[in-house]
Design a protein around this motif. Structure first.
Motif, mmCIF file in Angstrom:
data_model
loop_
_atom_site.group_PDB
_atom_site.id
_atom_site.type_symbol
_atom_site.label_atom_id
_atom_site.label_comp_id
_atom_site.label_asym_id
_atom_site.label_seq_id
_atom_site.Cartn_x
_atom_site.Cartn_y
_atom_site.Cartn_z
ATOM 1 N N THR A 71 38.349 30.292 56.078
ATOM 2 C CA THR A 71 39.265 29.193 56.354
ATOM 3 C C THR A 71 40.241 29.561 57.452
ATOM 4 O O THR A 71 40.571 28.728 58.321
ATOM 5 C CB THR A 71 40.042 28.831 55.081
ATOM 6 O OG1 THR A 71 39.106 28.474 54.065
ATOM 7 C CG2 THR A 71 40.990 27.674 55.338
ATOM 8 N N ILE A 72 40.695 30.802 57.463
ATOM 9 C CA ILE A 72 41.694 31.207 58.447
ATOM 10 C C ILE A 72 41.149 31.105 59.866
ATOM 11 O O ILE A 72 41.881 30.826 60.819
ATOM 12 C CB ILE A 72 42.206 32.639 58.144
ATOM 13 C CG1 ILE A 72 43.418 32.942 59.014
ATOM 14 C CG2 ILE A 72 41.090 33.670 58.368
ATOM 15 C CD1 ILE A 72 44.140 34.211 58.611
ATOM 16 N N LYS A 73 39.820 31.340 60.011
ATOM 17 C CA LYS A 73 39.220 31.218 61.338
ATOM 18 C C LYS A 73 39.204 29.767 61.793
ATOM 19 O O LYS A 73 39.479 29.456 62.957
ATOM 20 C CB LYS A 73 37.806 31.788 61.321
ATOM 21 C CG LYS A 73 37.138 31.805 62.686
ATOM 22 C CD LYS A 73 35.764 32.451 62.615
ATOM 23 C CE LYS A 73 35.107 32.455 63.992
ATOM 24 N NZ LYS A 73 33.752 33.070 63.953
ATOM 25 N N MET A 74 38.902 28.862 60.877
ATOM 26 C CA MET A 74 38.916 27.439 61.206
ATOM 27 C C MET A 74 40.312 26.989 61.620
ATOM 28 O O MET A 74 40.500 26.268 62.594
ATOM 29 C CB MET A 74 38.435 26.615 60.013
ATOM 30 C CG MET A 74 38.446 25.111 60.239
ATOM 31 S SD MET A 74 38.096 24.191 58.735
ATOM 32 C CE MET A 74 39.551 24.585 57.766
ATOM 33 N N LEU A 75 41.325 27.455 60.876
ATOM 34 C CA LEU A 75 42.702 27.081 61.179
ATOM 35 C C LEU A 75 43.151 27.656 62.517
ATOM 36 O O LEU A 75 43.973 27.052 63.216
ATOM 37 C CB LEU A 75 43.640 27.543 60.065
ATOM 38 C CG LEU A 75 43.456 26.844 58.715
ATOM 39 C CD1 LEU A 75 44.389 27.443 57.677
ATOM 40 C CD2 LEU A 75 43.695 25.350 58.848
ATOM 41 N N ARG A 76 42.623 28.813 62.874
ATOM 42 C CA ARG A 76 43.008 29.425 64.141
ATOM 43 C C ARG A 76 42.628 28.520 65.307
ATOM 44 O O ARG A 76 43.378 28.374 66.279
ATOM 45 C CB ARG A 76 42.332 30.788 64.280
ATOM 46 C CG ARG A 76 42.818 31.585 65.494
ATOM 47 C CD ARG A 76 42.075 32.901 65.614
ATOM 48 N NE ARG A 76 42.232 33.687 64.402
ATOM 49 C CZ ARG A 76 41.224 34.247 63.743
ATOM 50 N NH1 ARG A 76 39.984 34.078 64.178
ATOM 51 N NH2 ARG A 76 41.439 34.953 62.660
ATOM 52 N N TYR A 77 41.447 27.900 65.216
ATOM 53 C CA TYR A 77 41.030 26.976 66.277
ATOM 54 C C TYR A 77 41.869 25.695 66.266
ATOM 55 O O TYR A 77 42.215 25.152 67.319
ATOM 56 C CB TYR A 77 39.548 26.631 66.116
ATOM 57 C CG TYR A 77 38.620 27.782 66.415
ATOM 58 C CD1 TYR A 77 38.614 28.393 67.654
ATOM 59 C CD2 TYR A 77 37.745 28.258 65.440
ATOM 60 C CE1 TYR A 77 37.767 29.443 67.934
ATOM 61 C CE2 TYR A 77 36.886 29.311 65.703
ATOM 62 C CZ TYR A 77 36.905 29.908 66.952
ATOM 63 O OH TYR A 77 36.064 30.957 67.219
ATOM 64 N N GLN A 78 42.208 25.201 65.076
ATOM 65 C CA GLN A 78 42.949 23.957 64.978
ATOM 66 C C GLN A 78 44.401 24.102 65.417
ATOM 67 O O GLN A 78 45.064 23.116 65.729
ATOM 68 C CB GLN A 78 42.892 23.421 63.547
ATOM 69 C CG GLN A 78 41.503 23.001 63.077
ATOM 70 C CD GLN A 78 40.908 21.889 63.910
ATOM 71 O OE1 GLN A 78 41.586 20.962 64.316
ATOM 72 N NE2 GLN A 78 39.613 21.980 64.194
ATOM 73 N N GLN A 79 44.913 25.328 65.468
ATOM 74 C CA GLN A 79 46.302 25.534 65.872
ATOM 75 C C GLN A 79 46.560 25.096 67.307
ATOM 76 O O GLN A 79 47.702 24.843 67.686
ATOM 77 C CB GLN A 79 46.672 27.016 65.718
ATOM 78 C CG GLN A 79 46.856 27.456 64.281
ATOM 79 C CD GLN A 79 47.194 28.940 64.168
ATOM 80 O OE1 GLN A 79 47.451 29.587 65.180
ATOM 81 N NE2 GLN A 79 47.177 29.460 62.957
ATOM 82 N N ALA A 80 45.496 25.000 68.120
ATOM 83 C CA ALA A 80 45.666 24.569 69.510
ATOM 84 C C ALA A 80 45.962 23.081 69.617
ATOM 85 O O ALA A 80 46.412 22.616 70.669
ATOM 86 C CB ALA A 80 44.414 24.914 70.314
ATOM 87 N N MET A 81 45.723 22.324 68.540
ATOM 88 C CA MET A 81 45.928 20.883 68.561
ATOM 89 C C MET A 81 47.397 20.538 68.306
ATOM 90 O O MET A 81 48.063 21.175 67.482
ATOM 91 C CB MET A 81 45.052 20.204 67.501
ATOM 92 C CG MET A 81 43.556 20.420 67.702
ATOM 93 S SD MET A 81 42.958 19.593 69.203
ATOM 94 C CE MET A 81 41.190 19.894 69.083
ATOM 95 N N ALA A 82 47.874 19.513 68.983
ATOM 96 C CA ALA A 82 49.277 19.124 68.847
ATOM 97 C C ALA A 82 49.607 18.624 67.451
ATOM 98 O O ALA A 82 50.757 18.734 67.006
ATOM 99 C CB ALA A 82 49.613 18.047 69.888
ATOM 100 N N PHE A 83 48.619 18.082 66.732
ATOM 101 C CA PHE A 83 48.901 17.544 65.397
ATOM 102 C C PHE A 83 49.071 18.650 64.354
ATOM 103 O O PHE A 83 49.568 18.407 63.260
ATOM 104 C CB PHE A 83 47.789 16.581 64.956
ATOM 105 C CG PHE A 83 46.439 17.215 64.784
ATOM 106 C CD1 PHE A 83 46.129 17.964 63.647
ATOM 107 C CD2 PHE A 83 45.459 17.068 65.755
ATOM 108 C CE1 PHE A 83 44.881 18.547 63.483
ATOM 109 C CE2 PHE A 83 44.205 17.650 65.600
ATOM 110 C CZ PHE A 83 43.925 18.392 64.455
ATOM 111 N N VAL A 89 50.826 24.015 56.089
ATOM 112 C CA VAL A 89 49.747 24.828 55.537
ATOM 113 C C VAL A 89 50.255 25.611 54.319
ATOM 114 O O VAL A 89 51.239 26.346 54.399
ATOM 115 C CB VAL A 89 49.186 25.787 56.596
ATOM 116 C CG1 VAL A 89 48.104 26.673 55.994
ATOM 117 C CG2 VAL A 89 48.623 24.999 57.778
ATOM 118 N N GLY A 90 49.580 25.439 53.193
ATOM 119 C CA GLY A 90 49.972 26.112 51.970
ATOM 120 C C GLY A 90 51.048 25.400 51.186
ATOM 121 O O GLY A 90 51.312 25.728 50.027
ATOM 122 N N ASN A 91 51.662 24.409 51.810
ATOM 123 C CA ASN A 91 52.706 23.628 51.129
ATOM 124 C C ASN A 91 52.219 22.190 50.943
ATOM 125 O O ASN A 91 51.773 21.802 49.870
ATOM 126 C CB ASN A 91 54.007 23.670 51.927
ATOM 127 C CG ASN A 91 55.118 22.862 51.280
ATOM 128 O OD1 ASN A 91 55.074 22.587 50.077
ATOM 129 N ND2 ASN A 91 56.097 22.461 52.063
#
Length: 562
Positions: A71-83, A89-91
């Motif tokens: 999951t952390i790898k998927m989130l790493r890519y999504q961090q580039a998005m403005a949204f 995350v986690g909350n």
């Protein structure tokens, strides 16, 4: 209880620009939705953008991942998005990986894990990505279909009863739609696709199914950028656009001498096509038109396709038009739309957004040929239809639209663009080069004004240091449409029974002594069918004679100097 709850559901805003319009007002809350399409079409980005837009500490979301990567790898890519909001995350958003249960091929265990976490979190949004991975990992071929159908039905029942809006993400093809149980159970189906043609990639979204709502039909292009996904809805032509419009105000063009030819100016809300060869002043005309509107407190939008806005503004400055100041005052927007995979709907969205910002009353599209080149190849096939929808959407709001188009065909052909888009124009203004007294001159004519009278004369015009200026007419000349006009003689004026075109054919034949219809068509610039009709009448009137040749007829004047 379930029916009572569903009767009071409210639409869920997706947070994705354009998608709520396509869906008919957002997603039905508590609906069970499928997001599907091929690899790389943006399914995960779409699901995560909806999740981040709606999840809060009071209305949380659970995002189940069943991927071959952590999951952390998927989130790493999504961090580039403005949204992407790391604070959620986690909350507000809880990410849960189900890879372990899936690898054990136990759908009951997977379902129980989902149930337990949903009971614990009581989320508003639930996403399972990728749901197709669960299906592929389940059971043997003999028992898999029944087990999967039971699993899907139980999961759908559980999630809807828990008042969660659910998204199942997976890769499917169109052949599976008819026999896969998930397509029957789902309340909504969003189908994403992408196509590659030459060097362009075009992504499209279709709402295949949406219970309880009337989504916008058809395929809608979308683009993925650093901001996330943005949908460009297909343009819907409103019935009011087709209604007969009352007498409207005439708008000045800003071109001295032209308003008189137009019967007082351009009717407000018309679409105007300015067609002419390269260098004839189409862009200058468009600049004068917009500037004239701003001086009347009619803000404008210019969509540029052929040159950079800095060059456009610099050219206007040389003519004395300070477009930069108009932009700073919020009365003008200049858009540069030049990606090679542009869609008409994307261009209209950009124009409509600019129209809303400045409350524009005048819009310029400069030019149609540049617009066509900026489109992805897949959209060029439907260029006329898309342009018709786009112009209709703007003029339907009372906005006056001026379009420029480059032409290279003969004047007499009246072809105003390679795609014959003149039918969508209320008014047509034509520019042309002619040779007059050994000089190249420019002439202008108002060819068409729908439901309005206008001057029929051809007039000279000049491009001065302050823009276009329309001058005198050319009634003393004949053959202007050939590009090589000649002064009318007293002898030719006496031929009262002939039309100007017949007179042109006769004079050309006299100059050649004898000629075939093909020769005359080439010399006059007229169509062969038109030349043949004129020749038949000239023979009937006795002006010329016809001799049958071996391959085609030959025509000669009856008397020298006829």
């Amino acid at each position: 209880m379930s029916e009572q709850r569903r009767a009071h559901v409210m639409p869920l805003a997706t947070g994705i620009p354009g998608l709520d319009s396509v869906l008919g007002g957002g997603l039905p809350e508590y609906s069970f939705n499928l997001i599907t399409g091929g690899p790389g079409t943006g399914k995960t980005t779409l699901a995560q953008q909806i999740t981040f837009a709606n999840a809060t500490s009071d209305a949380r979301a659970v995002y189940f991942t069943v991927l071959g990567e952590p999951t952390i790898k998927m989130l790493r890519y999504q961090q580039a998005m403005a949204f992407f909001d790391p604070e959620k995350v986690g909350n507000a958003i809880r990410f849960v990986n189900l890879s372990g249960q899936v690898l054990q091929r136990d759908l009951s265990s997977v379902l129980e894990s989902i149930r337990a976490i949903v009971r614990e979190v009581a989320p508003r949004i639930v996403v399972v990505d990728s749901f197709r991975t669960i299906v592929r990992a389940a059971g043997t071929p003999a028992s898999g279909e029944l087990e999967i159908q039971s699993f899907v039905q139980r999961l759908a029942l559980d999630l809807t009863s828990w008042q969660a809006t659910t998204f199942l993400v997976g890769e499917y093809n169109e052949r599976e739609m008819s026999d896969n149980p998930i397509f029957t159970v789902a309340d909504g189906i969003l189908w994403l696709s992408q196509g590659v043609e030459r060097n362009s990639v075009v992504r499209k979204l279709q709402v295949v199914k949406m219970r309880g709502q009337a989504p916008m039909p058809g395929l809608h292009t979308f683009r993925i950028s650093d901001e996330g996904i943005r949908i460009f809805p297909r343009i819907q032509r409103q019935p009011s656009v087709l209604a007969r419009r009352p007498v409207r105000e005439r708008l000045p063009t800003g071109v001295p001498g032209l308003d008189a030819m137009l019967g007082g100016g351009i009717p407000a809300g018309d679409s105007v096509l300015v067609a002419g060869p390269s260098g004839s002043g189409k862009t200058i005309f468009a600049t004068q038109f917009v500037a004239a509107g701003v001086t009347r407190n009619e803000p404008g939008v210019i969509a540029v396709f052929e040159e950079h806005p800095h060059e456009y503004l610099a050219r206007a400055r040389l003519l004395g038009y300070d477009l930069e100041s108009m932009i700073q005052e919020g009365k003008l927007r200049v858009l540069y739309l030049h990606p090679l995979d542009l869609s008409v709907d994307e261009a209209l969205t950009e124009i409509q957004d600019a129209v809303e910002v400045v409350q524009a009353r005048r819009v310029v599209i400069d030019s149609l040929s540049g617009f066509e080149l900026a489109l992805a190849p897949t959209f060029r096939e439907d260029f006329r239809e898309s342009l018709y929808r786009m112009v209709g959407a703007l003029t339907g709001r009372g906005i006056t639209v001026l379009m420029t188009a480059e032409i290279i065909e003969a004047f007499t052909d009246l072809r105003f663009s390679p795609h014959a888009v003149s039918f969508l124009s209320d008014d047509i203004i034509l520019q042309r080069y002619i040779e007059l007294n050994g000089r190249i001159e420019k002439v202008l004519a108002v060819v068409k004004m729908r439901s309005s009278d206008h001057e029929k004369d051809l007039r000279l015009y000049e491009i001065t240091s302050h823009g276009l200026v329309v001058g005198s007419g050319l009634r003393e000349y004949r053959g202007i449409i050939t590009g090589v006009p000649a002064l009318r003689t007293a002898h030719s004026e006496r031929r009262a029974g002939l039309t100007e075109r017949e007179e042109l054919v006769l004079e050309t034949l006299i100059a050649h002594a004898e000629a075939t219809p093909e020769n005359l068509a080439q010399a006059t610039g007229l169509r062969r069918t038109a030349v043949l009709a004129d020749l038949r009448r000239l023979v009937q009137l006795g002006y010329i004679t016809r001799t049958a040749g071996s391959h085609t007829a030959v025509y000669r004047p009856s008397l020298p100097g006829t």
